[in-house]
Design a protein around this motif. Structure first.
Motif, PDB file in Angstrom:
ATOM      1  N   ILE A   1       1.502   7.071  -4.023  1.00 52.83           N
ATOM      2  CA  ILE A   1      -0.174   6.892  -3.812  1.00 52.83           C
ATOM      3  C   ILE A   1       0.012   6.694  -2.181  1.00 52.83           C
ATOM      4  N   VAL A   2      -0.651   7.345  -1.473  1.00 50.45           N
ATOM      5  CA  VAL A   2      -0.837   7.514  -0.250  1.00 50.45           C
ATOM      6  C   VAL A   2      -2.022   6.830   0.063  1.00 50.45           C
ATOM      7  N   LYS A   3      -2.064   6.053   1.348  1.00 57.25           N
ATOM      8  CA  LYS A   3      -3.126   5.330   1.768  1.00 57.25           C
ATOM      9  C   LYS A   3      -3.509   5.572   3.320  1.00 57.25           C
ATOM     10  N   VAL A   4      -4.754   5.864   3.481  1.00 56.30           N
ATOM     11  CA  VAL A   4      -5.321   6.016   4.881  1.00 56.30           C
ATOM     12  C   VAL A   4      -6.400   5.217   5.062  1.00 56.30           C
ATOM     13  N   GLN A   5      -6.850   4.712   6.466  1.00 54.58           N
ATOM     14  CA  GLN A   5      -7.933   3.703   6.544  1.00 54.58           C
ATOM     15  C   GLN A   5      -8.531   3.931   7.815  1.00 54.58           C
ATOM     16  N   ALA A   6      -9.762   3.494   8.045  1.00 53.20           N
ATOM     17  CA  ALA A   6     -10.509   3.535   9.284  1.00 53.20           C
ATOM     18  C   ALA A   6     -11.466   2.387   9.435  1.00 53.20           C
TER      19      ALA A   6
ATOM     20  N   ALA B   1      -7.320   5.833  -0.887  1.00 56.34           N
ATOM     21  CA  ALA B   1      -5.800   6.037  -1.525  1.00 56.34           C
ATOM     22  C   ALA B   1      -5.911   7.607  -2.709  1.00 56.34           C
ATOM     23  N   PHE B   2      -4.732   8.075  -2.313  1.00 55.23           N
ATOM     24  CA  PHE B   2      -4.549   9.289  -3.298  1.00 55.23           C
ATOM     25  C   PHE B   2      -3.358   9.312  -3.726  1.00 55.23           C
ATOM     26  N   ASP B   3      -3.119  10.129  -5.152  1.00 53.58           N
ATOM     27  CA  ASP B   3      -2.040  10.655  -5.412  1.00 53.58           C
ATOM     28  C   ASP B   3      -1.322  11.834  -4.743  1.00 53.58           C
ATOM     29  N   ALA B   4      -0.167  11.812  -4.191  1.00 53.96           N
ATOM     30  CA  ALA B   4       0.327  12.810  -3.232  1.00 53.96           C
ATOM     31  C   ALA B   4       0.483  13.840  -4.225  1.00 53.96           C
ATOM     32  N   GLU B   5       0.508  15.006  -3.679  1.00 52.61           N
ATOM     33  CA  GLU B   5       0.575  16.260  -4.391  1.00 52.61           C
ATOM     34  C   GLU B   5       2.447  16.676  -4.192  1.00 52.61           C
ATOM     35  N   THR B   6       2.911  17.505  -4.630  1.00 51.00           N
ATOM     36  CA  THR B   6       4.322  17.798  -4.491  1.00 51.00           C
ATOM     37  C   THR B   6       4.696  19.056  -3.623  1.00 51.00           C
ATOM     38  N   GLN B   7       3.542  19.735  -3.127  1.00 46.95           N
ATOM     39  CA  GLN B   7       4.059  20.931  -2.452  1.00 46.95           C
ATOM     40  C   GLN B   7       4.387  20.578  -1.146  1.00 46.95           C
TER      41      GLN B   7
ATOM     42  N   LEU C   1       2.836  14.819   5.918  1.00 44.73           N
ATOM     43  CA  LEU C   1       1.792  15.743   6.390  1.00 44.73           C
ATOM     44  C   LEU C   1       0.716  15.695   5.675  1.00 44.73           C
ATOM     45  N   GLN C   2       0.577  15.095   4.259  1.00 40.78           N
ATOM     46  CA  GLN C   2      -0.674  14.819   3.459  1.00 40.78           C
ATOM     47  C   GLN C   2      -1.223  13.749   4.390  1.00 40.78           C
TER      48      GLN C   2
END
Length: 138
Positions: free
Chosen positions: A5-10, A108-114, A119-120
């Protein structure tokens, strides 16, 4: 396989009502939903209800590449949070939290594998930064 799980914020200098509206209204989404200035979002549709679909076209301005992003809403708490699932099963959670200086928007989002996770994260953070800049300009 465990999904990262990847998280970003602002932190957006806007009250939660304005922050919410700019995030979910198609007439606003088209102004910020891209990661760099050489991309654009020519259209967006948002049927914001559980089971409703979100769709947006993202493409390079020169027409060299583009795709349609789609998701189905799984949870919505107006002016607070929502989540959706993409066609490949990955999930996204968006939280808006009032702060003294505006609204904290966390995605927050589930990372993809490609693609590499970093980078995501950079791409999603760039889109969220565009959203912040756009919302604060109104």
């Amino acid at each position: 396989m465990q999904v990262e799980i990847v998280k970003v914020q602002a932190l957006v200098a806007a009250d939660v009502s304005k922050a919410w509206n700019c995030y979910v209204a198609p007439e606003h989404i088209v102004h910020w939903n891209f990661a760099s200035d050489d991309w654009q979002c020519p259209w967006a549709e948002n049927d914001m209800r559980i089971g409703g679909m979100y769709k947006a076209r993202m493409e390079a301005k020169d027409g060299s590449f583009g795709f349609e992003f789609e998701a189905v809403y799984t949870d919505i708490v107006e002016h607070t949070s929502f989540s959706y699932t993409m066609p490949d099963g990955r999930r996204v959670w968006v939280d808006l939290t009032p702060q003294e200086s505006g609204t904290l928007v966390e995605v927050a989002f589930d990372a993809e594998t490609q693609n590499p996770v970093d980078l995501q994260r950079q791409g999603w953070q760039a889109i969220l930064s565009n959203y912040k800049k756009y919302t604060e300009s109104l």
